[in-house]
Scaffold this motif. Structure first.
Motif, PDB file in Angstrom:
ATOM      1  N   TRP A  12      28.168 -33.258 -29.896  1.00 41.81           N
ATOM      2  CA  TRP A  12      27.776 -32.358 -28.808  1.00 41.81           C
ATOM      3  C   TRP A  12      27.649 -30.934 -29.332  1.00 41.81           C
ATOM      4  N   ARG A  13      26.685 -30.222 -28.776  1.00 41.58           N
ATOM      5  CA  ARG A  13      26.410 -28.828 -29.150  1.00 41.58           C
ATOM      6  C   ARG A  13      26.755 -27.925 -27.975  1.00 41.58           C
ATOM      7  N   LEU A  14      27.658 -26.978 -28.207  1.00 38.92           N
ATOM      8  CA  LEU A  14      28.028 -25.981 -27.202  1.00 38.92           C
ATOM      9  C   LEU A  14      27.412 -24.651 -27.626  1.00 38.92           C
ATOM     10  N   GLU A  15      26.480 -24.156 -26.851  1.00 46.48           N
ATOM     11  CA  GLU A  15      25.709 -22.974 -27.256  1.00 46.48           C
ATOM     12  C   GLU A  15      25.677 -21.913 -26.165  1.00 46.48           C
ATOM     13  N   VAL A  16      25.724 -20.659 -26.604  1.00 43.75           N
ATOM     14  CA  VAL A  16      25.483 -19.529 -25.705  1.00 43.75           C
ATOM     15  C   VAL A  16      24.452 -18.622 -26.353  1.00 43.75           C
ATOM     16  N   ARG A  17      23.578 -18.047 -25.511  1.00 41.35           N
ATOM     17  CA  ARG A  17      22.618 -17.060 -25.999  1.00 41.35           C
ATOM     18  C   ARG A  17      23.097 -15.665 -25.610  1.00 41.35           C
ATOM     19  N   ALA A  23      28.153  -9.547 -28.017  1.00 43.05           N
ATOM     20  CA  ALA A  23      29.221  -9.912 -28.936  1.00 43.05           C
ATOM     21  C   ALA A  23      29.258  -9.023 -30.171  1.00 43.05           C
ATOM     22  N   GLY A  24      28.312  -8.096 -30.271  1.00 44.64           N
ATOM     23  CA  GLY A  24      28.290  -7.183 -31.402  1.00 44.64           C
ATOM     24  C   GLY A  24      27.352  -7.634 -32.501  1.00 44.64           C
ATOM     25  N   LYS A  25      27.202  -6.772 -33.486  1.00 47.72           N
ATOM     26  CA  LYS A  25      26.258  -7.039 -34.566  1.00 47.72           C
ATOM     27  C   LYS A  25      26.736  -8.167 -35.469  1.00 47.72           C
ATOM     28  N   GLU A  26      28.021  -8.220 -35.757  1.00 43.04           N
ATOM     29  CA  GLU A  26      28.597  -9.279 -36.586  1.00 43.04           C
ATOM     30  C   GLU A  26      29.803  -9.869 -35.852  1.00 43.04           C
ATOM     31  N   PRO A  27      29.572 -10.822 -34.958  1.00 45.49           N
ATOM     32  CA  PRO A  27      30.663 -11.345 -34.123  1.00 45.49           C
ATOM     33  C   PRO A  27      31.723 -12.131 -34.896  1.00 45.49           C
ATOM     34  N   ASP A  28      31.344 -12.691 -36.060  1.00 45.12           N
ATOM     35  CA  ASP A  28      32.292 -13.430 -36.905  1.00 45.12           C
ATOM     36  C   ASP A  28      33.012 -14.538 -36.136  1.00 45.12           C
ATOM     37  N   LEU A  29      32.280 -15.217 -35.271  1.00 45.35           N
ATOM     38  CA  LEU A  29      32.886 -16.237 -34.420  1.00 45.35           C
ATOM     39  C   LEU A  29      33.303 -17.476 -35.209  1.00 45.35           C
ATOM     40  N   GLU A  30      32.582 -17.787 -36.265  1.00 49.59           N
ATOM     41  CA  GLU A  30      32.930 -18.976 -37.044  1.00 49.59           C
ATOM     42  C   GLU A  30      34.352 -18.859 -37.585  1.00 49.59           C
ATOM     43  N   ALA A  31      34.654 -17.715 -38.209  1.00 45.53           N
ATOM     44  CA  ALA A  31      35.990 -17.524 -38.785  1.00 45.53           C
ATOM     45  C   ALA A  31      37.054 -17.386 -37.705  1.00 45.53           C
ATOM     46  N   PRO A  62      19.762 -13.685 -30.243  1.00 46.15           N
ATOM     47  CA  PRO A  62      20.859 -14.323 -30.978  1.00 46.15           C
ATOM     48  C   PRO A  62      21.490 -15.453 -30.163  1.00 46.15           C
ATOM     49  N   TYR A  63      21.990 -16.443 -30.862  1.00 47.61           N
ATOM     50  CA  TYR A  63      22.746 -17.500 -30.195  1.00 47.61           C
ATOM     51  C   TYR A  63      23.924 -17.881 -31.066  1.00 47.61           C
ATOM     52  N   TYR A  64      24.946 -18.436 -30.418  1.00 49.77           N
ATOM     53  CA  TYR A  64      26.137 -18.914 -31.109  1.00 49.77           C
ATOM     54  C   TYR A  64      26.331 -20.365 -30.674  1.00 49.77           C
ATOM     55  N   ALA A  65      26.595 -21.240 -31.631  1.00 52.51           N
ATOM     56  CA  ALA A  65      26.689 -22.659 -31.308  1.00 52.51           C
ATOM     57  C   ALA A  65      27.828 -23.308 -32.084  1.00 52.51           C
ATOM     58  N   TRP A  66      28.475 -24.264 -31.422  1.00 55.91           N
ATOM     59  CA  TRP A  66      29.547 -25.057 -32.027  1.00 55.91           C
ATOM     60  C   TRP A  66      29.202 -26.531 -31.856  1.00 55.91           C
ATOM     61  N   TRP A  67      29.512 -27.330 -32.881  1.00 55.25           N
ATOM     62  CA  TRP A  67      29.253 -28.768 -32.823  1.00 55.25           C
ATOM     63  C   TRP A  67      30.578 -29.526 -32.904  1.00 55.25           C
ATOM     64  N   VAL A  68      30.752 -30.463 -31.989  1.00 53.86           N
ATOM     65  CA  VAL A  68      31.978 -31.245 -31.913  1.00 53.86           C
ATOM     66  C   VAL A  68      31.614 -32.718 -31.788  1.00 53.86           C
ATOM     67  N   LEU A  98      34.461 -14.855 -26.209  1.00 49.95           N
ATOM     68  CA  LEU A  98      33.104 -14.348 -25.980  1.00 49.95           C
ATOM     69  C   LEU A  98      33.103 -13.314 -24.851  1.00 49.95           C
ATOM     70  N   PRO A  99      32.139 -12.387 -24.861  1.00 49.87           N
ATOM     71  CA  PRO A  99      32.026 -11.443 -23.748  1.00 49.87           C
ATOM     72  C   PRO A  99      31.563 -12.148 -22.474  1.00 49.87           C
ATOM     73  N   ASP A 100      31.830 -11.540 -21.339  1.00 51.83           N
ATOM     74  CA  ASP A 100      31.387 -12.104 -20.059  1.00 51.83           C
ATOM     75  C   ASP A 100      29.867 -12.003 -19.944  1.00 51.83           C
ATOM     76  N   GLY A 101      29.321 -12.846 -19.076  1.00 53.78           N
ATOM     77  CA  GLY A 101      27.906 -12.745 -18.753  1.00 53.78           C
ATOM     78  C   GLY A 101      26.980 -13.589 -19.599  1.00 53.78           C
TER      79      GLY A 101
END
Length: 281
Positions: A12-17, A23-31, A62-68, A98-101
């Protein structure tokens, strides 16, 4: 496999645009999320795969995605929103990072599901080859390679034929900054013999270790390969840096245990720091 119910695991892919880059220029969400997502997914009977936090769509959104990975049993347990119940806790945690919205898009990923199923089939089909290498090489890993799982990857899907590789990250390449020394194992194949002959000129590097399913009939010759420095391949150009050295090492044997033993012996001689010894001692 034509239906989700055909798979033992569904990715499954969980994604936000983030069109406004909240989330800023370098959100570093993976780490920031990897450790918790790994632990949380495991507690739910699932497996965390990966995250992308630096990509964007063609319109520069930009988008951020996680796979589980969800086992079939958890994939089948859905809530009123039509999503598997285990997705809820994962999304709730990610929301706190993540930021709201931002708007979620959560869907099963067909390509990743097929890829995982193919990889698992290759691993099972070559367990007699992979197991001796993992047993022998895992204790030697250095420079953070232990955090990188060995990879069985399907690279080509043909009718009634899967083609892939097994790669194990060993250590940083002392002769090539920002590069890993990777051990690749598979079958020794000739370009004019089946099944390699079906791949075509641009899909097959002669004698590169490859895994095939269905597995070719015995007897088989197995091979392991390691490259270092600026050694060229089909997808890299020969270096133009004066004095640069590239090397390639390859072994063959008909017995996986014998092959693994010889490879380990030679790797310790080539890179003594794998044994914990200082060079020259």
């Amino acid at each position: 496999m034509t239906d989700w119910n055909d798979f033992e695991w569904v990715v499954w892919r969980l994604e936000v645009r983030d069109p406004q880059r909240l989330a800023g220029k370098e959100p570093d969400l993976e780490a920031r999320t990897k450790e918790t997502m790994t632990e949380l997914a495991a507690s739910l009977g699932c497996g965390y795969d990966s995250c992308v936090d630096y990509d964007s769509y063609v319109d520069d959104t930009p988008y951020y995605a996680w796979w589980v990975r969800l086992p079939a049993s958890e994939h089948a347990k859905v809530g009123t929103d039509g999503l598997p119940l285990v997705i809820g806790p994962l999304r709730e945690y990610l929301t706190t990072r993540l930021p709201d919205g931002l708007t979620w898009e959560i869907t099963p990923d067909r390509e990743m599901t097929y890829d995982h199923a193919g990889s698992m089939a290759l691993r099972a089909g070559y367990a007699d080859l992979i197991a001796p290498f993992e047993c022998a090489l895992m204790p030697l890993r250095r420079d953070g390679a232990g955090a990188l799982d060995p990879r069985v990857k399907v690279w080509k899907w043909e009718k009634d034929l899967l083609v892939g590789t097994f790669d194990l990250w060993l250590c940083k390449d002392p002769d090539h900054p920002h590069t890993w020394i990777v051990v690749t194992i598979g079958l020794w194949t000739e370009p004019d013999e089946e099944p390699a002959a079906r791949l075509g000129h641009f899909d097959f590097t002669p004698h590169h270790p490859l895994l095939f399913l269905p597995r070719p009939a015995a007897p088989a010759t197995f091979t392991a390969r390691v490259t270092s420095g600026s050694f060229p391949s089909e997808i890299s150009f020969r270096t133009k840096v004066a004095g640069a050295i590239g090397t390639a090492h390859q072994w063959t044997a008909s017995d996986p245990d014998v092959l693994a033993g010889r490879v380990v012996r030679d790797l310790k001689l080539l890179w003594p720091h794998l044994t914990g010894q200082e060079p020259g001692r």
